[in-house]
Design an enzyme around this catalytic site. Sequence first.
Site, PDB file in Angstrom:
ATOM      1  CB  SER A   1     -19.543 -54.174  16.246  1.00  0.00           C
ATOM      2  OG  SER A   1     -18.706 -53.173  15.713  1.00  0.00           O
TER       3      SER A   1
ATOM      4  CG  ASP B   1     -19.694 -49.218  25.485  1.00  0.00           C
ATOM      5  OD1 ASP B   1     -19.839 -48.771  24.337  1.00  0.00           O
ATOM      6  OD2 ASP B   1     -19.746 -48.502  26.499  1.00  0.00           O
TER       7      ASP B   1
HETATM    8  P1  IMP Z   1     -16.652 -47.972  21.374  1.00  0.00           P
HETATM    9  O1  IMP Z   1     -16.347 -49.060  22.329  1.00  0.00           O
HETATM   10  O2  IMP Z   1     -16.547 -48.408  19.945  1.00  0.00           O
HETATM   11  O3  IMP Z   1     -17.934 -47.269  21.730  1.00  0.00           O
HETATM   12  O4  IMP Z   1     -15.476 -46.890  21.500  1.00  0.00           O
HETATM   13  C1  IMP Z   1     -15.351 -46.029  22.577  1.00  0.00           C
HETATM   14  C2  IMP Z   1     -14.269 -44.984  22.422  1.00  0.00           C
HETATM   15  O5  IMP Z   1     -13.306 -45.232  23.439  1.00  0.00           O
HETATM   16  C3  IMP Z   1     -13.472 -44.996  21.133  1.00  0.00           C
HETATM   17  O6  IMP Z   1     -14.032 -44.156  20.162  1.00  0.00           O
HETATM   18  C4  IMP Z   1     -12.152 -44.394  21.613  1.00  0.00           C
HETATM   19  O7  IMP Z   1     -12.293 -43.017  21.719  1.00  0.00           O
HETATM   20  C5  IMP Z   1     -12.020 -44.920  23.008  1.00  0.00           C
HETATM   21  N1  IMP Z   1     -11.206 -46.145  23.021  1.00  0.00           N
HETATM   22  C6  IMP Z   1     -11.633 -47.399  23.272  1.00  0.00           C
HETATM   23  N2  IMP Z   1     -10.625 -48.274  23.184  1.00  0.00           N
HETATM   24  C7  IMP Z   1      -9.541 -47.553  22.840  1.00  0.00           C
HETATM   25  C8  IMP Z   1      -8.188 -47.917  22.588  1.00  0.00           C
HETATM   26  O8  IMP Z   1      -7.775 -49.081  22.617  1.00  0.00           O
HETATM   27  N3  IMP Z   1      -7.368 -46.906  22.275  1.00  0.00           N
HETATM   28  C9  IMP Z   1      -7.766 -45.627  22.201  1.00  0.00           C
HETATM   29  N4  IMP Z   1      -9.007 -45.227  22.416  1.00  0.00           N
HETATM   30  C10 IMP Z   1      -9.906 -46.194  22.748  1.00  0.00           C
END
Ligand code: IMP
Length: 220
Positions: free
Chosen positions: A22, A83
């Site tokens: 990450s 993810d």
């Molecule tokens: P990634 O896992 O960094 O790709 O994030 C995926 C997306 O999911 C984030 O940008 C948020 O929009 C949403 N997301 C994931 N976890 C959370 C959380 O705990 N709260 C709110 N949004 C979340």
Amino acid sequence: MSASAPRTDRRRLEPGRLVLASHNKGKLREFSELLAPFGLEVVSAGELNLAEPEETGTTFEANAELKARAAVEATGLPALSDDSGFCVAALDGAPGVYSARWAGPEKDFAMAMRTIEEKLQAAGATDPADRRASFVAVLCLAWPDGHVELIRGEVEGTAVWPPRGQGGFGYDPMFRPDGCETTFGEMSSEEKHGGNDGNPPLSHRARAIEALARECLEAR
Ligand code: IMP
């Protein structure tokens, strides 16, 4: 999420260096703290200037796995990725793996939440029973010999409107977990993740991390 029985067939990770796949500094801090008691020294893909692979998967598992495998291939070290996303049942699980993309390049989550609400209204989903939603987090632990372990954490609840609370990030203000009166946006970080005072973890990420620690790591 109904608590599933702990798995006992997982491969365990030996103490040593681990790459966090990450570029997010917040995630690096959270995972470094969590993994310190297990004798793991965490370095991030960002610190190592590794390229970020394109998230071409259509499932959380596929995206977590491609991120972890890319970090293993670039470093020869074991890697951990995650993810996550917000899934609305009446929208066939959308935005799901596209949760970040629905907010656009400006990361406008107020707009993304409005988009969800408009689609729910268009589907006639006004009753809370028709507004079931969940957050999902999938962790992938990958070894240099190609072995991977995928660990999923979920929290179920209701998509509320209007959004409530200034805390958290992303879709937190429109999600009220089952058994709670407040949205994730109205909770402190401690409340959102849970796991204090002998209580079980609450957030999807905390649940996945707890399972990772229990099933794949050795406390020292
Ligand atoms: P990634 O896992 O960094 O790709 O994030 C995926 C997306 O999911 C984030 O940008 C948020 O929009 C949403 N997301 C994931 N976890 C959370 C959380 O705990 N709260 C709110 N949004 C979340």
